[in-house]
Design an enzyme around this catalytic site. Structure first.
Site, PDB file in Angstrom:
ATOM      1  N   LEU A 125       0.744  -1.038   0.038  1.00 28.33           N
ATOM      2  CA  LEU A 125       0.076   0.030  -0.115  1.00 28.33           C
ATOM      3  C   LEU A 125       0.709   1.326   0.237  1.00 28.33           C
ATOM      4  O   LEU A 125       0.688   2.167  -0.928  1.00 28.33           O
ATOM      5  CB  LEU A 125      -0.978  -0.108   1.192  1.00 28.33           C
ATOM      6  N   GLU A 127       3.320   4.138  -0.282  1.00 27.22           N
ATOM      7  CA  GLU A 127       4.564   5.058  -1.071  1.00 27.22           C
ATOM      8  C   GLU A 127       4.980   6.079  -0.576  1.00 27.22           C
ATOM      9  O   GLU A 127       4.583   6.491   0.528  1.00 27.22           O
ATOM     10  CB  GLU A 127       3.552   5.497  -2.520  1.00 27.22           C
ATOM     11  N   ALA A 130       1.926   8.404  -0.247  1.00 27.60           N
ATOM     12  CA  ALA A 130       0.439   7.784  -0.303  1.00 27.60           C
ATOM     13  C   ALA A 130       0.610   6.542   0.843  1.00 27.60           C
ATOM     14  O   ALA A 130       1.537   6.065   1.163  1.00 27.60           O
ATOM     15  CB  ALA A 130       0.151   7.006  -1.725  1.00 27.60           C
ATOM     16  N   SER A 132      -2.023   6.323   4.264  1.00 26.69           N
ATOM     17  CA  SER A 132      -3.236   7.008   4.682  1.00 26.69           C
ATOM     18  C   SER A 132      -4.133   7.700   3.818  1.00 26.69           C
ATOM     19  O   SER A 132      -5.208   7.878   3.599  1.00 26.69           O
ATOM     20  CB  SER A 132      -3.042   7.288   6.108  1.00 26.69           C
ATOM     21  N   GLY A 347      22.462  -0.025  33.122  1.00 27.54           N
ATOM     22  CA  GLY A 347      23.564  -0.246  32.070  1.00 27.54           C
ATOM     23  C   GLY A 347      23.314  -1.416  31.435  1.00 27.54           C
ATOM     24  O   GLY A 347      23.403  -1.443  30.120  1.00 27.54           O
ATOM     25  N   GLU A 370       1.221   0.640  10.643  1.00 25.21           N
ATOM     26  CA  GLU A 370      -0.143   0.356  10.317  1.00 25.21           C
ATOM     27  C   GLU A 370      -0.853   1.554  10.739  1.00 25.21           C
ATOM     28  O   GLU A 370      -1.813   1.248  11.494  1.00 25.21           O
ATOM     29  CB  GLU A 370      -0.590  -0.912  10.997  1.00 25.21           C
TER      30      GLU A 370
END
Length: 388
Positions: A125, A127, A130, A132, A347, A370
């Site tokens: 999805l 990009e 792109a 959301s 530490g 997500e």
């Protein structure tokens, strides 16, 4: 309303917890350092049926519910977030779009292999402009002589470059239309791209802050040709289908966040009881005990949030807002618990061989992946009547 687990859920939870403690945890530092996906562990997860948990038996799945997947993801995340997200993304984002929107032929071809764990699927999805924001999608797919010709690029794609990756579902612009106000509306569709395939280049893996064992790559598509029948779901419904997938996926992601927070708590409880300073365990100091109490409260809240979201989903009720709440609350719990756990360990908490150090590096992405925290706030504010 009760969130009591069934005997079947409890047995699955115990089985995956044992696997996480005896197989995943001992190998976590080695593979984190090598930055490699442990294929032998993924194969064992496949043999356990984890990749097919929510799929019907007819497709080689286990016929379980979505909560079962969430419980497995949570238990794995206690030990190694990279392994957990390999399962979560492989099923929640890789398999579920195909299961929800695929044709009978597509399901018959792909689901048995994916359910067995012998093959992985990815969700393409995001990009540069792109994710959301669907309007920013620049990848295109043009129908020519019965084939989709795809050009564009994707980024931050989990499970996209493993040696067992066999499918990437991508969103692409398949047409445009003019709105009444003269602006352009993009038609977005989802298309199945088998891998390897000519024209698809898996670019070099990212040099990530955390999740070193998880496979994440950018993808470049140059004149990639797939059959017209590889359209997933209805033409023009690609982004809508992916949004539905993301809503479900956020619940499993919230379970991952809860597991990470739980892992930090368990490590801290053990250390606070065994580390002696000034003649007594550090946990006997109130400021440490109060840190542990807050860590417990965060885990409890995060788990209830995702239990509620998954219960609503399985009952067929609206769950979009609850999924976003669970994802946001869970990711913040994981990040806060990782910070507190590192402080408790001092530490030693800064040494990479320590699980809490890896959780500290890994957990930040939980507030980003997500859908960022800001995206979740946008979803929630819209649900309560304030678009923002």
């Amino acid at each position: 309303m009760s969130y009591e687990l069934t005997a079947e859920h409890t047995a699955l939870q115990a089985s995956v917890r044992d696997f996480a403690d005896t197989v995943v945890a001992p190998a976590a530092y080695k593979y984190d350092t090598k930055r490699e996906l442990p294929y032998e562990i993924i194969a064992q997860m496949g043999e356990m049926g984890l990749f097919g948990l929510p799929l019907p038996v007819e497709y080689g799945g286990q016929g379980k519910d979505y909560l079962s997947l969430c419980l497995a993801v949570e238990e794995l995340a206690r030990a190694d977030q990279s392994i957990a997200v390999t399962l979560e993304a492989g099923v929640g984002l890789g398999v579920m779009p195909l299961f929800r929107s695929g044709t009978d032929a597509q399901k018959a071809e792909w689901l048995p292999r994916l359910a067995s764990g012998e093959a992985l699927a990815a969700f393409g999805l995001t990009e540069a402009d792109a994710g959301s924001d669907a309007a920013g999608t620049k990848t295109t797919a043009v129908l020519e002589n019965g084939e989709w010709v795809i050009n564009g690029s994707k980024q931050f794609i989990t499970n996209s470059g493993t040696r067992i990756t066999r499918l990437v579902t991508i969103t692409a612009v398949t047409g445009e239309s003019e709105r009444a106000d003269g602006s352009i509306k993009k038609e977005l569709s989802a298309i199945l791209v088998p891998t390897p395939i000519e024209g698809l280049t898996v670019e070099p893996a990212y040099d990530k802050v955390g999740w070193h064992t998880s496979d994440t790559h950018p993808l470049t598509l140059r004149n990639v040709r797939v059959p017209e029948a590889n359209l997933l779901g209805e033409r023009g419904r690609g982004f809508a289908n992916f949004v539905e997938t993301l809503d479900e996926g956020r619940i499993a992601f919230a379970a991952l966040c809860t597991g990470a927070a739980q892992g930090c708590l368990e490590e801290s409880l053990s250390y606070a009881g065994s580390r002696n300073v000034f003649g007594r365990p550090i946990g006997s100091n109130q400021h440490i005990a109060f840190k542990l109490a807050r860590m417990q409260a965060r885990v409890y809240t995060a788990r209830l949030a995702y239990y509620d979201a998954v219960a609503r989903m399985m009952r067929g009720e609206p769950f979009k807002m609850q999924a976003s709440i669970a994802k946001m609350v869970g990711s913040e719990a994981a990040m806060d618990n990782a910070r507190d756990a590192t402080q408790i360990f001092g530490g030693y908490g800064f040494m990479n061989e320590n699980p809490v150090a890896r959780h500290y590096r890994d957990s930040k992405v939980l507030e980003l992946g997500e859908g960022t925290t800001e995206v979740q706030l946008m979803v929630i504010s819209r649900a309560i009547g304030f678009p923002g």
